[in-house]
Design a protein around this motif. Structure first.
Motif, PDB file in Angstrom:
ATOM      1  N   SER A 126       0.834  -1.201   0.000  1.00  6.33           N
ATOM      2  CA  SER A 126       0.000   0.000   0.000  1.00  6.33           C
ATOM      3  C   SER A 126       0.868   1.250   0.000  1.00  6.33           C
ATOM      4  CB  SER A 126      -0.926   0.015   1.221  1.00  6.33           C
ATOM      5  OG  SER A 126      -1.906  -0.996   1.103  1.00  6.33           O
ATOM      6  N   ALA A 127       0.506   2.201  -0.859  1.00  2.57           N
ATOM      7  CA  ALA A 127       1.205   3.486  -0.953  1.00  2.57           C
ATOM      8  C   ALA A 127       0.424   4.510  -0.139  1.00  2.57           C
ATOM      9  CB  ALA A 127       1.310   3.924  -2.414  1.00  2.57           C
ATOM     10  N   MET A 128       0.883   4.785   1.075  1.00  2.00           N
ATOM     11  CA  MET A 128       0.195   5.729   1.964  1.00  2.00           C
ATOM     12  C   MET A 128       0.668   7.141   1.655  1.00  2.00           C
ATOM     13  SD  MET A 128      -0.467   4.378   5.795  1.00  2.00           S
ATOM     14  CE  MET A 128      -1.787   3.207   6.127  1.00  2.00           C
ATOM     15  N   GLU A 129       0.236   7.636   0.526  1.00  2.00           N
ATOM     16  CA  GLU A 129       0.554   9.016   0.153  1.00  2.00           C
ATOM     17  C   GLU A 129      -0.376   9.975   0.876  1.00  2.00           C
ATOM     18  OE1 GLU A 129       1.988   9.557  -4.237  1.00  2.00           O
ATOM     19  OE2 GLU A 129       0.151   8.383  -4.265  1.00  2.00           O
ATOM     20  N   GLY A 130       0.158  11.082   1.310  1.00  2.21           N
ATOM     21  CA  GLY A 130      -0.668  12.157   1.836  1.00  2.21           C
ATOM     22  C   GLY A 130      -1.539  11.731   2.991  1.00  2.21           C
ATOM     23  N   PHE A 131      -2.838  11.791   2.795  1.00  2.00           N
ATOM     24  CA  PHE A 131      -3.829  11.585   3.842  1.00  2.00           C
ATOM     25  C   PHE A 131      -4.351  10.158   3.788  1.00  2.00           C
ATOM     26  CE2 PHE A 131      -7.924  12.364   5.953  1.00  2.00           C
ATOM     27  CZ  PHE A 131      -7.546  13.243   6.961  1.00  2.00           C
ATOM     28  N   SER A 132      -4.299   9.455   4.923  1.00  2.20           N
ATOM     29  CA  SER A 132      -4.795   8.075   5.005  1.00  2.20           C
ATOM     30  C   SER A 132      -5.598   7.946   6.288  1.00  2.20           C
ATOM     31  CB  SER A 132      -3.639   7.073   5.015  1.00  2.20           C
ATOM     32  OG  SER A 132      -2.829   7.205   3.870  1.00  2.20           O
ATOM     33  N   ALA A 133      -6.875   7.625   6.165  1.00  3.90           N
ATOM     34  CA  ALA A 133      -7.727   7.600   7.354  1.00  3.90           C
ATOM     35  C   ALA A 133      -8.637   6.384   7.373  1.00  3.90           C
ATOM     36  CB  ALA A 133      -8.580   8.873   7.428  1.00  3.90           C
ATOM     37  N   LEU A 170       4.141   0.617  11.996  1.00 10.61           N
ATOM     38  CA  LEU A 170       2.919   0.666  11.189  1.00 10.61           C
ATOM     39  C   LEU A 170       3.264   0.768   9.709  1.00 10.61           C
ATOM     40  CD1 LEU A 170      -0.097   0.875  10.692  1.00 10.61           C
ATOM     41  CD2 LEU A 170      -0.029   3.244  11.446  1.00 10.61           C
ATOM     42  N   ALA A 171       4.289   1.531   9.385  1.00  9.65           N
ATOM     43  CA  ALA A 171       4.812   1.593   8.020  1.00  9.65           C
ATOM     44  C   ALA A 171       6.113   0.803   7.955  1.00  9.65           C
ATOM     45  CB  ALA A 171       5.052   3.040   7.600  1.00  9.65           C
ATOM     46  N   ASP A 172       6.334   0.146   6.830  1.00 12.34           N
ATOM     47  CA  ASP A 172       7.537  -0.672   6.649  1.00 12.34           C
ATOM     48  C   ASP A 172       8.668   0.084   5.978  1.00 12.34           C
ATOM     49  OD1 ASP A 172       6.448  -3.430   7.430  1.00 12.34           O
ATOM     50  OD2 ASP A 172       4.993  -2.756   5.954  1.00 12.34           O
ATOM     51  N   THR A 173       8.327   1.058   5.140  1.00 15.61           N
ATOM     52  CA  THR A 173       9.329   1.809   4.385  1.00 15.61           C
ATOM     53  C   THR A 173       8.979   3.288   4.468  1.00 15.61           C
ATOM     54  OG1 THR A 173       9.687  -0.022   2.838  1.00 15.61           O
ATOM     55  CG2 THR A 173      10.380   2.152   2.113  1.00 15.61           C
ATOM     56  N   LEU A 174       9.970   4.121   4.752  1.00 15.22           N
ATOM     57  CA  LEU A 174       9.799   5.569   4.802  1.00 15.22           C
ATOM     58  C   LEU A 174      10.680   6.195   3.735  1.00 15.22           C
ATOM     59  CD1 LEU A 174       8.499   7.930   6.506  1.00 15.22           C
ATOM     60  CD2 LEU A 174      10.723   8.069   7.657  1.00 15.22           C
ATOM     61  N   VAL A 175      10.061   6.946   2.822  1.00 14.25           N
ATOM     62  CA  VAL A 175      10.791   7.618   1.751  1.00 14.25           C
ATOM     63  C   VAL A 175      10.260   9.039   1.610  1.00 14.25           C
ATOM     64  CG1 VAL A 175      11.282   5.491   0.471  1.00 14.25           C
ATOM     65  CG2 VAL A 175       9.161   6.743   0.000  1.00 14.25           C
ATOM     66  N   GLY A 205       5.534   8.450   3.686  1.00 14.08           N
ATOM     67  CA  GLY A 205       6.477   9.553   3.626  1.00 14.08           C
ATOM     68  C   GLY A 205       6.394  10.370   4.895  1.00 14.08           C
ATOM     69  N   PRO A 206       7.346  11.264   5.138  1.00 15.42           N
ATOM     70  CA  PRO A 206       7.292  12.117   6.338  1.00 15.42           C
ATOM     71  C   PRO A 206       5.999  12.930   6.416  1.00 15.42           C
ATOM     72  CG  PRO A 206       9.443  12.271   5.290  1.00 15.42           C
ATOM     73  CD  PRO A 206       8.570  11.498   4.350  1.00 15.42           C
ATOM     74  N   LEU A 226      -1.271  10.560  13.190  1.00 13.40           N
ATOM     75  CA  LEU A 226       0.027   9.888  13.237  1.00 13.40           C
ATOM     76  C   LEU A 226       0.804  10.269  11.983  1.00 13.40           C
ATOM     77  CD1 LEU A 226       1.415   7.707  15.090  1.00 13.40           C
ATOM     78  CD2 LEU A 226       0.636   6.024  13.418  1.00 13.40           C
ATOM     79  N   GLY A 227       1.980  10.835  12.149  1.00 13.55           N
ATOM     80  CA  GLY A 227       2.808  11.191  11.006  1.00 13.55           C
ATOM     81  C   GLY A 227       3.548   9.995  10.452  1.00 13.55           C
ATOM     82  N   GLY A 228       4.071  10.128   9.251  1.00 14.82           N
ATOM     83  CA  GLY A 228       4.754   9.025   8.601  1.00 14.82           C
ATOM     84  C   GLY A 228       5.987   8.556   9.351  1.00 14.82           C
ATOM     85  N   GLU A 229       6.760   9.487   9.925  1.00 15.21           N
ATOM     86  CA  GLU A 229       7.960   9.098  10.645  1.00 15.21           C
ATOM     87  C   GLU A 229       7.621   8.295  11.890  1.00 15.21           C
ATOM     88  OE1 GLU A 229      10.038  12.775  11.209  1.00 15.21           O
ATOM     89  OE2 GLU A 229      10.987  12.689   9.224  1.00 15.21           O
TER      90      GLU A 229
END
Length: 265
Positions: free
Chosen positions: A102-109, A178-183, A125-126, A168-171
């Motif tokens: 899953s690509a959690m771009e921007g807003f994810s709710a 919760l996220a596996d990869t941060l770019v 992402g951050p 919750l922010g990406g970082e």
């Protein structure tokens, strides 16, 4: 007739991508979006050329979650029918034998976080903003999240996140698992596709068996011993191991798609 609310394409070899296409609603998930996924997924999952999936949204937004306006005014029968539909989609995603990114771009709710948690890998992402708004709406978390979220981040983090309702922010999502990869924010979708393309190279049967056992833990160590014996008895005598062993013996990279070494004695 306008554009479909779910866009399906093939952005990389052996990868199918499904994107929510409701930019005017920040890609909120309503009945039509769910139905679009439900109609697209069976054919993709039955297609042997598709070895990984990517979920995302258009215009740099994953999704604002469930379309709240569509929840108002339901009686009990309507509410139960809504969840029969939601759970039909959830079962398709959770039951996928192939990797799901899953690509959690921007807003994810809300709902879309639940969708992502049913998969295997989440890229953020951050600037990603993740929300769990259920209690603020007088609702308990759904889309399986009371099981899938604690499995990912632990009960303490899950309780805190769900109870506070804080964004919750990406970082932070990456820090707690919760996220596996941060770019970088601009790279979230491209990275999700590249991760899926890499996963597509894995041995499909071995991955599917591993995924099933991770998602459905054995009730005891003895039961797990039995399951691993059952799986390895099939895999050790199958084409993927023959390819892997031939690659190991000949000091080459294994090709689990073409399986060039599978027919060798």
């Amino acid at each position: 007739m306008g554009e479909p609310v779910v866009l399906v394409d093939r952005p990389a070899p052996h990868v199918a991508r499904l994107r929510i296409n409701r930019p005017d609603k920040r890609n909120a998930i309503d009945y039509d979006v769910r139905q679009g996924f439900i109609e697209a997924l069976p054919a993709l999952l039955a297609d042997s050329s598709v070895r990984a999936l990517v979920f995302g949204g258009v215009q740099g937004v994953f999704s604002a979650g469930g379309d709240v306006a569509s929840m108002e005014g339901l009686d009990e029968q309507g509410a139960r029918e809504r969840f029969r539909h939601i759970h039909k989609l959830c079962r398709l995603v959770a039951g996928a034998r192939i990797p799901v990114v899953s690509a959690m771009e921007g807003f994810s709710a809300g709902a879309v976080v639940g969708l992502a948690l049913l998969g295997d890998h989440i890229v953020a992402g951050p600037g990603t903003k993740i929300l769990f708004p259920f209690l603020k709406l007088g609702l308990a978390p759904d889309w399986g999240q009371l099981l899938t979220l604690p499995r990912r981040v632990g009960l303490g983090h899950a309780r805190r996140i769900l109870s506070s309702g804080d964004t919750l922010g990406g970082e932070e999502a990456f820090r707690i698992g919760l996220a596996d990869t941060l770019v970088a924010d601009a790279q979230v979708m491209d990275t999700a596709v590249s991760r899926a393309a890499a996963f597509a190279q894995l041995p499909a049967d071995a991955f599917a068996r591993m995924k099933r056992r991770l998602n459905e833990p054995a009730p005891s160590l003895e039961a797990e011993f039995q399951r691993e014996a059952d799986d390895q008895a099939v895999l050790l005598t199958g084409p993927e191991f023959r390819e892997g062993f031939d690659a190991f013996r000949n000091k080459r990279a294994a090709d689990f798609i073409a399986l060039p070494g599978a027919g060798k004695p």
